[in-house]
Motif scaffolding. Structure first.
Motif, PDB file in Angstrom:
ATOM      1  N   PHE A   1       0.821  -1.204   0.000  1.00 38.15           N
ATOM      2  CA  PHE A   1       0.000   0.000   0.000  1.00 38.15           C
ATOM      3  C   PHE A   1       0.858   1.259   0.000  1.00 38.15           C
ATOM      4  O   PHE A   1       0.599   2.201  -0.760  1.00 38.15           O
ATOM      5  N   ARG A   2       1.868   1.305   0.844  1.00 34.84           N
ATOM      6  CA  ARG A   2       2.685   2.507   0.940  1.00 34.84           C
ATOM      7  C   ARG A   2       3.487   2.739  -0.338  1.00 34.84           C
ATOM      8  O   ARG A   2       3.679   3.880  -0.762  1.00 34.84           O
ATOM      9  N   GLY A   3       3.958   1.665  -0.958  1.00 35.24           N
ATOM     10  CA  GLY A   3       4.638   1.824  -2.243  1.00 35.24           C
ATOM     11  C   GLY A   3       3.718   2.377  -3.315  1.00 35.24           C
ATOM     12  O   GLY A   3       4.084   3.286  -4.073  1.00 35.24           O
ATOM     13  N   LEU A   4       2.474   1.845  -3.359  1.00 37.82           N
ATOM     14  CA  LEU A   4       1.508   2.355  -4.336  1.00 37.82           C
ATOM     15  C   LEU A   4       1.128   3.799  -4.034  1.00 37.82           C
ATOM     16  O   LEU A   4       0.915   4.591  -4.961  1.00 37.82           O
ATOM     17  N   LEU A   5       1.024   4.137  -2.743  1.00 35.64           N
ATOM     18  CA  LEU A   5       0.670   5.515  -2.385  1.00 35.64           C
ATOM     19  C   LEU A   5       1.725   6.491  -2.877  1.00 35.64           C
ATOM     20  O   LEU A   5       1.401   7.571  -3.381  1.00 35.64           O
ATOM     21  N   VAL A   6       2.985   6.132  -2.723  1.00 31.00           N
ATOM     22  CA  VAL A   6       4.061   7.011  -3.190  1.00 31.00           C
ATOM     23  C   VAL A   6       3.966   7.201  -4.702  1.00 31.00           C
ATOM     24  O   VAL A   6       4.060   8.327  -5.217  1.00 31.00           O
ATOM     25  N   ILE A   7       3.754   6.114  -5.420  1.00 29.97           N
ATOM     26  CA  ILE A   7       3.683   6.200  -6.884  1.00 29.97           C
ATOM     27  C   ILE A   7       2.480   7.016  -7.324  1.00 29.97           C
ATOM     28  O   ILE A   7       2.576   7.898  -8.202  1.00 29.97           O
ATOM     29  N   ILE A   8       1.313   6.766  -6.707  1.00 31.06           N
ATOM     30  CA  ILE A   8       0.096   7.468  -7.113  1.00 31.06           C
ATOM     31  C   ILE A   8       0.189   8.955  -6.771  1.00 31.06           C
ATOM     32  O   ILE A   8      -0.210   9.822  -7.567  1.00 31.06           O
ATOM     33  N   MET A   9       0.718   9.269  -5.594  1.00 31.07           N
ATOM     34  CA  MET A   9       0.843  10.676  -5.217  1.00 31.07           C
ATOM     35  C   MET A   9       1.788  11.414  -6.165  1.00 31.07           C
ATOM     36  O   MET A   9       1.488  12.518  -6.633  1.00 31.07           O
ATOM     37  N   ALA A  10       2.924  10.800  -6.452  1.00 28.73           N
ATOM     38  CA  ALA A  10       3.875  11.443  -7.362  1.00 28.73           C
ATOM     39  C   ALA A  10       3.275  11.599  -8.751  1.00 28.73           C
ATOM     40  O   ALA A  10       3.420  12.647  -9.408  1.00 28.73           O
ATOM     41  N   TRP A  11       2.575  10.558  -9.218  1.00 29.84           N
ATOM     42  CA  TRP A  11       1.943  10.631 -10.540  1.00 29.84           C
ATOM     43  C   TRP A  11       0.864  11.706 -10.567  1.00 29.84           C
ATOM     44  O   TRP A  11       0.762  12.478 -11.528  1.00 29.84           O
ATOM     45  N   GLY A  12       0.038  11.777  -9.522  1.00 32.61           N
ATOM     46  CA  GLY A  12      -1.033  12.766  -9.494  1.00 32.61           C
ATOM     47  C   GLY A  12      -0.508  14.191  -9.473  1.00 32.61           C
ATOM     48  O   GLY A  12      -0.979  15.046 -10.228  1.00 32.61           O
ATOM     49  N   VAL A  13       0.468  14.461  -8.610  1.00 28.70           N
ATOM     50  CA  VAL A  13       1.025  15.813  -8.534  1.00 28.70           C
ATOM     51  C   VAL A  13       1.721  16.184  -9.841  1.00 28.70           C
ATOM     52  O   VAL A  13       1.574  17.302 -10.350  1.00 28.70           O
ATOM     53  N   GLY A  14       2.477  15.241 -10.405  1.00 27.42           N
ATOM     54  CA  GLY A  14       3.142  15.523 -11.681  1.00 27.42           C
ATOM     55  C   GLY A  14       2.160  15.777 -12.796  1.00 27.42           C
ATOM     56  O   GLY A  14       2.351  16.680 -13.625  1.00 27.42           O
ATOM     57  N   LEU A  15       1.062  15.001 -12.836  1.00 24.92           N
ATOM     58  CA  LEU A  15       0.066  15.191 -13.895  1.00 24.92           C
ATOM     59  C   LEU A  15      -0.659  16.517 -13.742  1.00 24.92           C
ATOM     60  O   LEU A  15      -0.966  17.191 -14.737  1.00 24.92           O
ATOM     61  N   ILE A  16      -0.949  16.917 -12.504  1.00 24.36           N
ATOM     62  CA  ILE A  16      -1.592  18.214 -12.300  1.00 24.36           C
ATOM     63  C   ILE A  16      -0.656  19.339 -12.754  1.00 24.36           C
ATOM     64  O   ILE A  16      -1.096  20.329 -13.363  1.00 24.36           O
ATOM     65  N   ALA A  17       0.635  19.193 -12.477  1.00 18.38           N
ATOM     66  CA  ALA A  17       1.597  20.199 -12.939  1.00 18.38           C
ATOM     67  C   ALA A  17       1.610  20.281 -14.462  1.00 18.38           C
ATOM     68  O   ALA A  17       1.646  21.377 -15.043  1.00 18.38           O
ATOM     69  N   LEU A  18       1.557  19.133 -15.124  1.00 20.49           N
ATOM     70  CA  LEU A  18       1.533  19.138 -16.590  1.00 20.49           C
ATOM     71  C   LEU A  18       0.236  19.741 -17.119  1.00 20.49           C
ATOM     72  O   LEU A  18       0.243  20.451 -18.130  1.00 20.49           O
ATOM     73  N   ARG A  19      -0.871  19.458 -16.450  1.00 13.98           N
ATOM     74  CA  ARG A  19      -2.152  20.041 -16.877  1.00 13.98           C
ATOM     75  C   ARG A  19      -2.125  21.562 -16.717  1.00 13.98           C
ATOM     76  O   ARG A  19      -2.697  22.298 -17.524  1.00 13.98           O
ATOM     77  N   LEU A  20      -1.454  22.039 -15.666  1.00  8.89           N
ATOM     78  CA  LEU A  20      -1.322  23.479 -15.485  1.00  8.89           C
ATOM     79  C   LEU A  20      -0.501  24.089 -16.614  1.00  8.89           C
ATOM     80  O   LEU A  20      -0.847  25.152 -17.154  1.00  8.89           O
ATOM     81  N   VAL A  21       0.568  23.405 -16.999  1.00 11.99           N
ATOM     82  CA  VAL A  21       1.376  23.879 -18.126  1.00 11.99           C
ATOM     83  C   VAL A  21       0.548  23.884 -19.405  1.00 11.99           C
ATOM     84  O   VAL A  21       0.619  24.836 -20.207  1.00 11.99           O
ATOM     85  N   ASP A  22      -0.250  22.834 -19.626  1.00  9.10           N
ATOM     86  CA  ASP A  22      -1.100  22.784 -20.815  1.00  9.10           C
ATOM     87  C   ASP A  22      -2.107  23.931 -20.824  1.00  9.10           C
ATOM     88  O   ASP A  22      -2.368  24.530 -21.871  1.00  9.10           O
TER      89      ASP A  22
END
Length: 580
Positions: free
Chosen positions: A278-299
């Protein structure tokens, strides 16, 4: 002579004594020497194995799973406890440590050394310790209040007894504090004892709780996704609503991750294996979500700048505007690359893969490089070619090209492909490497202005001056024709009975030039058809009276094109009276 013999004898005796000294020193470095071990516990049961790290940890986990905490206390080094407290406190500490190991971090017993001296038999890490024995090993590393606490097992020898592996005293001291965080939660204390038994790798209650846990998290994520969609629909039309719509999915995953983290910290605690996953998946999902939101902001910012500075993508915009749009898209690709790299490094660091996977990859860097080079050659080549286009700018977004006989606009330049929009609104998706390897015409390289040529093939009797005047009249009436002073009409070719007449006009952009060319051509053809049909190309067939008399006419020869028949006197061409 006697002195020499005495010196040789002393050297020989010293050589004989050195191995013994070295052996003694080597044995001392393979364990910690203590006066006594757990004197308050009595003799350990026969089923306990403590000779190797693997046996000691396996025995501890087995005994605590069977709730035999008194026997499990023999696998703890209770050196810091008075002998009269070791029996009572040892069982409690064994139970607490078992709970911490079960929920804090999953321990793979098979990865522990099965040698008594825990000798390193394979190289791992930056400094190789192959062939060296060890007397202290790390089992797990747990975080508590921003500090790291290690669970270690060490090798001890009391007097002349056989060395044994026990949980180190520094770990025993930290057990109560670790138990406060990693011990059973309030919810788990309410579960009946009959559901606390182990069933496979998990406890019985976990097999029911985990699906319910996942369904609850999924429901919260769906609610967050729907709520964000409702908010996007209520916002005024514009970039704010577009941005809210674009971040619905990553925001839902972030909410799910935060809720999962809170539940694991304060409500429910699963076994170490499930918690680690669970904790490994949480790290991956959190990093992916924050990174994707940053990319959406750039878009979103890119869309705003595109609409504000450039507008619609075509070659009617100035060269600087199209170059700015191309630079913005190149900046977006650079941001994506940096974000993906940063997220990957963060995930690897958080899940502690640098010590295992990272070292393994570095150790086999040549093999990995070859495999990646072969498998990802096309992808890497396209990415590099994409950056090459962004730097050299042979094309820009909005340029009009003729690529493989297709009129098309450059609609987007991406990592691995280029998207082209044809004049009939089709989309061509071309790999970047394939595109730059083929010649193409950039009609918007300098500016969009284009000169078009109309070529008509007419009879030799056609009046060029009349056609020139009509052409200028028709061309000046077209809105898409500019530079009227450059309108021109010339005879550019001549054959036996025909002539090629070329008309030249200029338009501010290629598609307008094509349309103006077609319109002016139609008007010129209509003028010739209505007023001078004799200017059409035609074949001239010369017949004698003899041919006419015997019916050898173009109709009999099935000549399809109109022919001009001229009568020629045979007598003038007669070679002798006998020919008449």
């Amino acid at each position: 002579m006697k002195t020499s013999l005495t010196g040789i004898l002393m050297v020989w005796l010293l050589a004989l004594s050195c191995p013994g000294v070295a052996q003694e020193e080597g044995e001392e470095t393979r364990w910690f020497s203590v006066d006594a071990l757990n004197t308050g516990l009595g003799q350990p049961p026969d089923e306990i194995e403590r000779r190797t790290p693997r046996d000691a940890v396996r025995s501890f986990l087995t005994l605590t799973q069977d709730e035999d905490y008194a026997a499990a206390a023999h696998l703890l080094n209770l050196l810091d406890l008075p002998p009269e407290e070791q029996a009572e406190r040892g069982a409690v500490l064994a139970r607490q440590l078992a709970a911490v190991l079960q929920r804090g971090e999953w321990i793979n017993v098979s990865s522990l050394s099965s040698r008594q001296d825990a000798m390193v038999v394979e190289s791992s890490g930056k400094s190789s310790r192959v062939g060296q024995s060890r007397r202290n090993l790390e089992l797990a590393s747990l975080d508590l209040d921003g500090q790291s606490y290690e669970v270690r097992i060490a090798r001890y020898r009391a007097g002349e007894q056989e060395p044994v592996w026990l949980i180190a005293p520094e770990t025993i001291t930290a057990i109560p504090r670790l138990y406060e965080k990693y011990g059973p939660s309030w919810l788990e204390d309410q579960i009946p004892e009959r559901f606390q038994v182990s069933f496979g790798k998990l406890k019985l209650w976990e097999w029911f709780a985990i699906p319910i846990f996942l369904c609850l998290i999924g429901a919260v994520g769906w609610f967050a996704h729907a709520l964000m969609g409702l908010l996007a629909s209520r916002l005024p039309a514009g970039l704010s609503s577009v941005f809210a719509q674009m971040i619905r999915l990553p925001l839902a995953f972030i909410v799910m991750s935060l809720l999962t983290q809170w539940l694991l910290d304060y409500v429910v605690s699963f076994s170490g294996l499930v918690t680690a996953i669970f904790r490994g998946l949480l790290v991956i999902i959190m990093a992916w979500g924050v990174g994707l939101i940053a990319l959406r902001l750039v878009d979103t910012l890119l869309i705003r700048m595109t609409r504000r500075l450039v507008g619609e993508i075509d070659d009617t915009k100035s060269r600087d505007e199209r170059q700015l749009l191309t630079t913005l898209h190149a900046l977006r690709r650079a941001v994506i690359l940096i974000t993906v790299t940063g997220v990957a490094i963060y995930v690897i660091a958080q899940v502690s893969l640098f010590e295992t996977l990272g070292v393994t990859l570095l150790a086999s860097a040549s093999v990995v490089t070859v495999l990646v080079g072969i498998a990802g050659q096309a992808v890497l080549g396209n990415i590099l070619a994409s950056f090459q286009i962004s730097l050299t700018k042979p094309i820009r977004i909005g340029d009009l090209l003729i690529f493989e006989d297709q009129w098309c606009y450059v609609e987007g330049i991406y990592y691995t492909f280029i998207r082209l929009r044809t004049w009939d609104e089709r989309r061509l998706v071309v790999p970047v490497r394939y595109f730059i390897s083929k010649p193409f015409q950039n009609l918007s390289s300098k500016n969009a202005k284009l000169c078009q040529t109309i070529v008509l093939t007419l009879h030799i009797s056609a009046d060029v001056a009349t056609l020139r005047e009509k052409f200028k009249e028709f061309a000046m009436a077209e809105e898409k024709v500019i530079d009227h002073h450059s309108l021109a009409c010339y005879v550019t070719g001549q054959h036996e009975a025909t002539q090629e007449i070329s008309f030249y006009l200029t338009s501010p952009e290629p598609m307008g030039a094509w349309a103006a060319e077609a319109q002016v051509r139609e008007k010129l053809l209509a003028f010739i058809r209505d007023h001078h049909p004799e200017w059409w190309p035609r074949s001239v067939v010369v017949l004698s009276e003899h041919d006419i008399a015997r019916g050898d006419t173009p109709e009999h020869r099935r000549i399809r094109r109109p022919a001009r028949v001229e009568k020629i006197d045979d007598a003038s061409n007669a070679e002798s009276p006998s020919d008449d």
